[in-house]
Design a protein around this motif. Structure first.
Motif, short mmCIF file in Angstrom:
data_model
loop_
_atom_site.label_atom_id
_atom_site.label_comp_id
_atom_site.label_asym_id
_atom_site.label_seq_id
_atom_site.Cartn_x
_atom_site.Cartn_y
_atom_site.Cartn_z
N TYR A 105 0.85 -1.19 0.00
CA TYR A 105 0.00 0.00 0.00
C TYR A 105 0.88 1.24 0.00
O TYR A 105 1.83 1.33 0.78
N ASP A 106 0.55 2.21 -0.86
CA ASP A 106 1.37 3.41 -1.00
C ASP A 106 0.71 4.67 -0.46
O ASP A 106 1.31 5.75 -0.50
N GLN A 154 -6.06 7.18 4.51
CA GLN A 154 -6.63 6.67 3.26
C GLN A 154 -6.88 5.17 3.35
O GLN A 154 -7.89 4.66 2.83
N LEU A 155 -5.97 4.48 3.99
CA LEU A 155 -6.14 3.03 4.14
C LEU A 155 -7.36 2.72 5.01
O LEU A 155 -8.15 1.82 4.69
N ASP A 185 6.52 2.09 4.99
CA ASP A 185 7.35 1.97 3.78
C ASP A 185 6.69 1.10 2.71
O ASP A 185 7.27 0.12 2.23
N GLY A 186 5.48 1.45 2.33
CA GLY A 186 4.80 0.73 1.26
C GLY A 186 4.05 -0.50 1.70
O GLY A 186 3.49 -1.23 0.87
N THR A 187 4.01 -0.77 3.00
CA THR A 187 3.24 -1.90 3.52
C THR A 187 2.08 -1.37 4.35
O THR A 187 2.29 -0.68 5.36
#
Length: 220
Positions: free
Chosen positions: A120-121, A126-127, A182-184
């Motif tokens: 996830y970026d 947002q998540l 970091d993208g997770t």
């Protein structure tokens, strides 16, 4: 006829009050006392033998011990001591592919604590919004959860910020939270009964705060 009840009228009156006619006796006992006595006996048996048997028949199959850490993909968390590991692997014990699943579930004192990870970026807020929409899109006949109120900022043990919100469903209440490392993306869900002991709530909060990226050298 002689005796205490002839010379003592009050004693005779007491004897008449306590006397039980033959048609109301069973094996010499007053039938009216049999049901309460039976209830007491059943409760005694249930407490002394049945309840321990039930507890033995439903054991904690994979109990958490002090020092256990659960790894979920590249993320880890510390479950409450005494919790049961329903899904997931302890850190240092990867599967046959030398990896860790991206979901873990532990149960503790009537609550279920789930951690899920994926690429996830976006931001934690947002998540969380995505989690909310995904759940609402799959709700059928009022199922699933409904987020109540505005999300609040939470901070894990490393100082990383995430967001969390309370929710309720048809039969339970809980917390849904999100972190991004970091993208997770990390989705955390804790659900339990409406009435929860303070100590259990503190343990759940501690598990949320323990969620963090795997430190170097810890995941092997």
């Amino acid at each position: 006829m002689s005796g205490v009840y002839v010379s003592d009228p009050s004693g005779f009156d007491r004897w008449r009050e306590d006397w039980v006619p033959a048609d109301r006796r069973l094996f010499g006992l007053d039938r009216r006392t049999l049901l309460p006595a039976a209830v007491v006996a059943v409760l005694f048996v249930f407490t002394v033998w049945v309840m321990p048997a039930i507890n033995r028949a439903v054991p904690v199959t994979d109990p958490v011990r002090a020092g256990d850490v659960i790894q979920v993909g590249d993320v880890e968390f510390v479950p409450a001591v005494g919790a049961n590991i329903a899904t997931g692997l302890r850190q240092g014990r990867p599967d046959v592919g030398n990896s860790y699943p991206k979901i873990a579930v532990v149960t503790y004192q009537g609550t279920t604590f789930k951690v899920r990870t994926d690429d996830y970026d976006g931001t934690p807020a947002q998540l969380l919004e995505q989690i909310k929409k995904n759940n609402e899109g799959t709700r059928v006949d009022g199922g699933g959860f409904r987020v109540n109120g505005e999300p609040v900022t939470i901070v894990n043990a490393d100082g990383d910020k995430g967001v969390a919100a309370h929710y309720d469903s048809a039969s339970a209440v809980g917390l849904v939270a999100a972190f991004v490392f970091d993208g997770t993306g990390v989705e955390i869900e804790a659900v339990g009964p409406e009435t929860l002991a303070d100590s259990v709530g503190e343990e759940v909060a501690a598990m949320v705060q323990s969620v963090q990226p795997v430190s170097a050298g810890s995941g092997s």
